[in-house]
Design a protein around this motif. Structure first.
Motif, PDB file in Angstrom:
ATOM      1  N   ASP A  42      45.067  64.775  64.342  1.00 27.04           N
ATOM      2  CA  ASP A  42      46.302  64.187  64.862  1.00 27.04           C
ATOM      3  C   ASP A  42      46.870  63.192  63.854  1.00 27.04           C
ATOM      4  O   ASP A  42      46.135  62.360  63.302  1.00 27.04           O
ATOM      5  N   ALA A  43      48.171  63.255  63.631  1.00 32.42           N
ATOM      6  CA  ALA A  43      48.834  62.390  62.657  1.00 32.42           C
ATOM      7  C   ALA A  43      48.634  60.911  62.970  1.00 32.42           C
ATOM      8  O   ALA A  43      48.503  60.093  62.051  1.00 32.42           O
ATOM      9  N   ASP A  44      48.574  60.555  64.250  1.00 33.11           N
ATOM     10  CA  ASP A  44      48.423  59.142  64.611  1.00 33.11           C
ATOM     11  C   ASP A  44      47.016  58.606  64.338  1.00 33.11           C
ATOM     12  O   ASP A  44      46.787  57.402  64.402  1.00 33.11           O
ATOM     13  N   LYS A  45      46.076  59.467  64.000  1.00 29.47           N
ATOM     14  CA  LYS A  45      44.715  59.039  63.665  1.00 29.47           C
ATOM     15  C   LYS A  45      44.536  58.813  62.163  1.00 29.47           C
ATOM     16  O   LYS A  45      43.455  58.438  61.721  1.00 29.47           O
ATOM     17  N   LEU A  46      45.591  59.043  61.381  1.00 33.82           N
ATOM     18  CA  LEU A  46      45.497  58.914  59.931  1.00 33.82           C
ATOM     19  C   LEU A  46      45.992  57.556  59.456  1.00 33.82           C
ATOM     20  O   LEU A  46      46.958  57.015  59.988  1.00 33.82           O
ATOM     21  N   LYS A  47      45.338  57.042  58.432  1.00 34.39           N
ATOM     22  CA  LYS A  47      45.793  55.829  57.758  1.00 34.39           C
ATOM     23  C   LYS A  47      46.425  56.267  56.444  1.00 34.39           C
ATOM     24  O   LYS A  47      45.800  56.963  55.649  1.00 34.39           O
ATOM     25  N   VAL A  48      47.674  55.883  56.243  1.00 35.11           N
ATOM     26  CA  VAL A  48      48.413  56.258  55.035  1.00 35.11           C
ATOM     27  C   VAL A  48      48.748  54.976  54.278  1.00 35.11           C
ATOM     28  O   VAL A  48      49.335  54.052  54.835  1.00 35.11           O
ATOM     29  N   ARG A  49      48.344  54.943  53.015  1.00 32.02           N
ATOM     30  CA  ARG A  49      48.580  53.766  52.180  1.00 32.02           C
ATOM     31  C   ARG A  49      49.305  54.197  50.904  1.00 32.02           C
ATOM     32  O   ARG A  49      48.860  55.085  50.191  1.00 32.02           O
ATOM     33  N   GLY A  50      50.426  53.554  50.646  1.00 31.84           N
ATOM     34  CA  GLY A  50      51.176  53.838  49.435  1.00 31.84           C
ATOM     35  C   GLY A  50      50.448  53.337  48.201  1.00 31.84           C
ATOM     36  O   GLY A  50      49.741  52.328  48.245  1.00 31.84           O
ATOM     37  N   ASP A  51      50.593  54.037  47.114  1.00 26.83           N
ATOM     38  CA  ASP A  51      49.994  53.698  45.832  1.00 26.83           C
ATOM     39  C   ASP A  51      51.013  52.897  45.022  1.00 26.83           C
ATOM     40  O   ASP A  51      52.184  52.833  45.385  1.00 26.83           O
ATOM     41  N   GLU A  52      50.571  52.308  43.909  1.00 26.83           N
ATOM     42  CA  GLU A  52      51.520  51.614  43.042  1.00 26.83           C
ATOM     43  C   GLU A  52      52.460  52.600  42.350  1.00 26.83           C
ATOM     44  O   GLU A  52      53.521  52.231  41.880  1.00 26.83           O
ATOM     45  N   VAL A  53      52.086  53.856  42.329  1.00 22.80           N
ATOM     46  CA  VAL A  53      52.952  54.911  41.790  1.00 22.80           C
ATOM     47  C   VAL A  53      53.843  55.403  42.927  1.00 22.80           C
ATOM     48  O   VAL A  53      53.346  55.827  43.974  1.00 22.80           O
ATOM     49  N   TYR A  54      55.163  55.338  42.729  1.00 17.97           N
ATOM     50  CA  TYR A  54      56.112  55.742  43.778  1.00 17.97           C
ATOM     51  C   TYR A  54      55.891  57.203  44.169  1.00 17.97           C
ATOM     52  O   TYR A  54      55.794  58.081  43.314  1.00 17.97           O
ATOM     53  N   GLY A  55      55.782  57.455  45.474  1.00 15.96           N
ATOM     54  CA  GLY A  55      55.613  58.816  45.968  1.00 15.96           C
ATOM     55  C   GLY A  55      54.166  59.272  46.058  1.00 15.96           C
ATOM     56  O   GLY A  55      53.906  60.397  46.449  1.00 15.96           O
ATOM     57  N   LYS A  56      53.228  58.413  45.701  1.00 11.73           N
ATOM     58  CA  LYS A  56      51.802  58.763  45.770  1.00 11.73           C
ATOM     59  C   LYS A  56      51.183  58.005  46.936  1.00 11.73           C
ATOM     60  O   LYS A  56      51.376  56.800  47.073  1.00 11.73           O
ATOM     61  N   TYR A  57      50.434  58.725  47.782  1.00 10.66           N
ATOM     62  CA  TYR A  57      49.860  58.135  48.988  1.00 10.66           C
ATOM     63  C   TYR A  57      48.386  58.502  49.128  1.00 10.66           C
ATOM     64  O   TYR A  57      47.990  59.625  48.827  1.00 10.66           O
ATOM     65  N   HIS A  58      47.599  57.545  49.611  1.00 12.54           N
ATOM     66  CA  HIS A  58      46.190  57.749  49.917  1.00 12.54           C
ATOM     67  C   HIS A  58      46.091  57.885  51.432  1.00 12.54           C
ATOM     68  O   HIS A  58      46.583  57.031  52.167  1.00 12.54           O
TER      69      HIS A  58
END
Length: 78
Positions: A35-51
């Motif tokens: 489920d999307a709401d169970k994910l943690k999304v963190r932006g990287d210092e590089v624009y458009g890159k996500y962990h």
């Protein structure tokens, strides 16, 4: 006039960043079968890159919007 253009550019970039994070979350949910709401999304210092992490998995994604069409792809080896 220039301060107005700078302000408009800042608003446009922040709106685009929100779309990038959303499309990344959606793609990762499909990839992780989670489920999307169970994910943690963190932006990287590089624009458009996500962990992304959740449901016992993690991955790094690259997201972009071209002419209003946004997509994200999981990066291999990251």
């Amino acid at each position: 006039m220039r301060p107005v253009l700078v302000a408009l550019a800042a608003v446009a970039l922040s709106a685009c960043a929100g779309k990038l994070e959303k499309v990344t979350r959606t793609q990762a949910a499909a990839d992780f079968k989670c489920d999307a709401d169970k994910l943690k999304v963190r932006g990287d210092e590089v624009y458009g890159k996500y962990h992304v992490a959740g449901c016992g998995q993690k991955g790094v994604y690259s997201a972009q919007c071209l002419m209003g069409d946004c997509s994200a792809q999981r990066l291999q080896g990251e």
